[in-house]
Design a protein around this motif. Sequence first.
Motif, mmCIF file in Angstrom:
data_model
loop_
_atom_site.group_PDB
_atom_site.id
_atom_site.type_symbol
_atom_site.label_atom_id
_atom_site.label_comp_id
_atom_site.label_asym_id
_atom_site.label_seq_id
_atom_site.Cartn_x
_atom_site.Cartn_y
_atom_site.Cartn_z
ATOM 1 N N PRO A 16 4.684 -1.119 -11.395
ATOM 2 C CA PRO A 16 6.051 -0.735 -11.007
ATOM 3 C C PRO A 16 6.320 -0.917 -9.512
ATOM 4 O O PRO A 16 7.429 -1.284 -9.129
ATOM 5 N N PHE A 17 5.314 -0.652 -8.663
ATOM 6 C CA PHE A 17 5.538 -0.864 -7.233
ATOM 7 C C PHE A 17 5.745 -2.357 -6.937
ATOM 8 O O PHE A 17 6.553 -2.727 -6.089
ATOM 9 N N ARG A 39 -5.758 -5.509 -12.976
ATOM 10 C CA ARG A 39 -5.225 -4.126 -12.893
ATOM 11 C C ARG A 39 -6.286 -3.160 -12.389
ATOM 12 O O ARG A 39 -5.959 -2.089 -11.922
ATOM 13 N N ARG A 43 -11.675 -6.815 -7.118
ATOM 14 C CA ARG A 43 -10.742 -7.862 -6.676
ATOM 15 C C ARG A 43 -11.399 -8.614 -5.520
ATOM 16 O O ARG A 43 -11.050 -8.419 -4.342
ATOM 17 N N TYR A 53 -8.328 -1.803 1.532
ATOM 18 C CA TYR A 53 -7.110 -1.201 0.955
ATOM 19 C C TYR A 53 -6.952 -1.745 -0.459
ATOM 20 O O TYR A 53 -6.972 -2.962 -0.663
ATOM 21 N N ARG A 54 -6.794 -0.846 -1.435
ATOM 22 C CA ARG A 54 -6.835 -1.325 -2.820
ATOM 23 C C ARG A 54 -5.629 -0.919 -3.652
ATOM 24 O O ARG A 54 -5.674 -0.931 -4.886
ATOM 25 N N ARG A 55 -4.538 -0.561 -3.023
ATOM 26 C CA ARG A 55 -3.343 -0.280 -3.810
ATOM 27 C C ARG A 55 -2.630 -1.619 -4.062
ATOM 28 O O ARG A 55 -2.866 -2.618 -3.392
ATOM 29 N N THR A 56 -1.704 -1.585 -5.000
ATOM 30 C CA THR A 56 -0.974 -2.779 -5.406
ATOM 31 C C THR A 56 0.512 -2.507 -5.251
ATOM 32 O O THR A 56 0.950 -1.411 -5.672
ATOM 33 N N PRO A 57 1.311 -3.406 -4.665
ATOM 34 C CA PRO A 57 0.992 -4.777 -4.283
ATOM 35 C C PRO A 57 0.575 -4.899 -2.817
ATOM 36 O O PRO A 57 0.645 -3.936 -2.050
ATOM 37 N N ASP A 68 1.389 -1.766 1.218
ATOM 38 C CA ASP A 68 2.363 -0.735 0.842
ATOM 39 C C ASP A 68 3.776 -1.345 0.766
ATOM 40 O O ASP A 68 4.180 -2.104 1.658
ATOM 41 N N THR A 69 4.519 -0.931 -0.253
ATOM 42 C CA THR A 69 5.859 -1.509 -0.452
ATOM 43 C C THR A 69 6.798 -1.195 0.715
ATOM 44 O O THR A 69 7.705 -1.982 1.014
ATOM 45 N N ASP A 102 8.883 7.266 -4.797
ATOM 46 C CA ASP A 102 7.483 6.831 -4.906
ATOM 47 C C ASP A 102 6.536 8.006 -5.060
ATOM 48 O O ASP A 102 5.362 7.814 -5.347
ATOM 49 N N ARG A 129 -9.155 4.470 -12.354
ATOM 50 C CA ARG A 129 -8.188 5.313 -11.653
ATOM 51 C C ARG A 129 -8.819 6.642 -11.230
ATOM 52 O O ARG A 129 -8.399 7.247 -10.243
ATOM 53 N N LEU A 132 -10.438 5.852 -8.022
ATOM 54 C CA LEU A 132 -9.401 5.690 -7.001
ATOM 55 C C LEU A 132 -8.885 7.038 -6.508
ATOM 56 O O LEU A 132 -8.720 7.262 -5.320
ATOM 57 N N TYR A 266 -3.706 9.123 -2.238
ATOM 58 C CA TYR A 266 -4.937 8.836 -2.985
ATOM 59 C C TYR A 266 -5.341 7.390 -2.725
ATOM 60 O O TYR A 266 -4.578 6.614 -2.141
HETATM 61 N N1 LIG Z 1 2.486 3.682 -1.633
HETATM 62 C C1 LIG Z 1 2.062 2.502 -2.337
HETATM 63 C C2 LIG Z 1 1.779 2.851 -3.799
HETATM 64 C C3 LIG Z 1 1.267 1.670 -4.603
HETATM 65 C C4 LIG Z 1 0.604 2.098 -5.899
HETATM 66 O O1 LIG Z 1 0.229 3.260 -6.104
HETATM 67 N N2 LIG Z 1 0.421 1.116 -6.772
HETATM 68 C C5 LIG Z 1 -0.354 1.334 -7.960
HETATM 69 C C6 LIG Z 1 -0.085 0.220 -8.966
HETATM 70 S S1 LIG Z 1 1.637 0.104 -9.396
HETATM 71 C C7 LIG Z 1 -1.818 1.207 -7.592
HETATM 72 O O2 LIG Z 1 -2.122 0.907 -6.453
HETATM 73 N N3 LIG Z 1 -2.723 1.379 -8.520
HETATM 74 C C8 LIG Z 1 -4.108 1.210 -8.226
HETATM 75 C C9 LIG Z 1 -4.480 -0.210 -8.024
HETATM 76 O O3 LIG Z 1 -3.714 -1.136 -8.371
HETATM 77 O O4 LIG Z 1 -5.588 -0.449 -7.530
HETATM 78 C C10 LIG Z 1 3.153 1.436 -2.204
HETATM 79 O O5 LIG Z 1 4.314 1.774 -1.959
HETATM 80 O O6 LIG Z 1 2.812 0.249 -2.290
#
Ligand SMILES: N[C@@H](CCC(=O)N[C@@H](CS)C(=O)NCC(=O)O)C(=O)O
Length: 310
Positions: A16-17, A39, A43, A53-57, A68-69, A102, A129, A132, A266
């Motif tokens: 969703p992000f 997912r 990676r 840094y491992r959040r997406t995107p 970070d978005t 968010d 998760r 994470l 997180y």
């Molecule tokens: N604050 C971050 C949040 C991003 C986020 O939580 N994305 C989810 C996926 S939609 C995530 O990182 N999940 C764990 C991952 O993909 O490693 C942003 O705005 O980019």
Amino acid sequence: MPDNLPVILHHFDESPFSEKIRLIFGLKNMAWTSVRISRIMPRPDLMPMTGGYRRTPVMQIGADIYCDTQRIARELERRFPAPTLFPDRSEGLAWASAMWTDKSFFQNTVNLVFGSLADKVPQSFIEDREKLRGARFDVAAMTAAIPQMRDQYRAHVGWIEAELAGGHQWLCGSAAGLIDINAYMNVWYVRSNLPVADQLLAEFPRLRAWEERVRAIGHGMRTEMSAAEALQVGRAATPQTRETDDPHDPNGRKVGDLVDVRPDDYGKIAVRGRIVALSAQSIAIRRHDDLAGEIVVHFPRAGFLVTPAA
Ligand SMILES: N[C@@H](CCC(=O)N[C@@H](CS)C(=O)NCC(=O)O)C(=O)O
């Protein structure tokens, strides 16, 4: 910036992000390059560039990496100002809206989605998760909380409905902008995952018409690239970020300081590097990686912790 550097988004289609950023590409009518990442970890071609840094995107332009978005949207607005994300002078509120969409709105949406998917959530995803978050990803508890989550979700989407009263087409005025995209993420996520979405949204006719308008913005012009190719693009490029001090930095930080930067919620993995550029809204740090070469990684300030490297 050399014109030939592609705007690369490392993302996965269900994220969703990432949908927020794909819609910004649509709003700005941009051509962009998609790198589909897994997912769950590992990676291996992306981590050398983000430094952990491992959040997406994550967005990549050459050897500059945007995490970070919030930071990605800021960079897209800077480099591609028209059409703007801030029609009708809504800039401050639009940035602030992410702290609603968010965080509490998204937490509520996530619990509703995973609680409803229940035993369809793969064990490998749950384990990833949990690592994470450093806490249990307790799908059974989320399932038990569905009635509460429905109430919460209804309250949040009710605010969108209220904002569209009086014939308004968009949340921030006469054209689509960042507030629409931020809020839409949580509607899109429920719609993409839950057959009961129709029921949940039935009492909000203005929201449903707005949802169609946001969807129609589309994703711009997308082409695909592999993660390995993107790593080569990063390695071959030189970071474009100029050194910029912040004379008002309340902690006296300056270009050249060695710091750790990590999210405050997180996935609090620290990325270490020397400050290249600093402002109230962003921080960029330089790092070297054997695979990626010299990289500058950019983060927002709100929602991130910056500490001197021990
Ligand atoms: N604050 C971050 C949040 C991003 C986020 O939580 N994305 C989810 C996926 S939609 C995530 O990182 N999940 C764990 C991952 O993909 O490693 C942003 O705005 O980019």
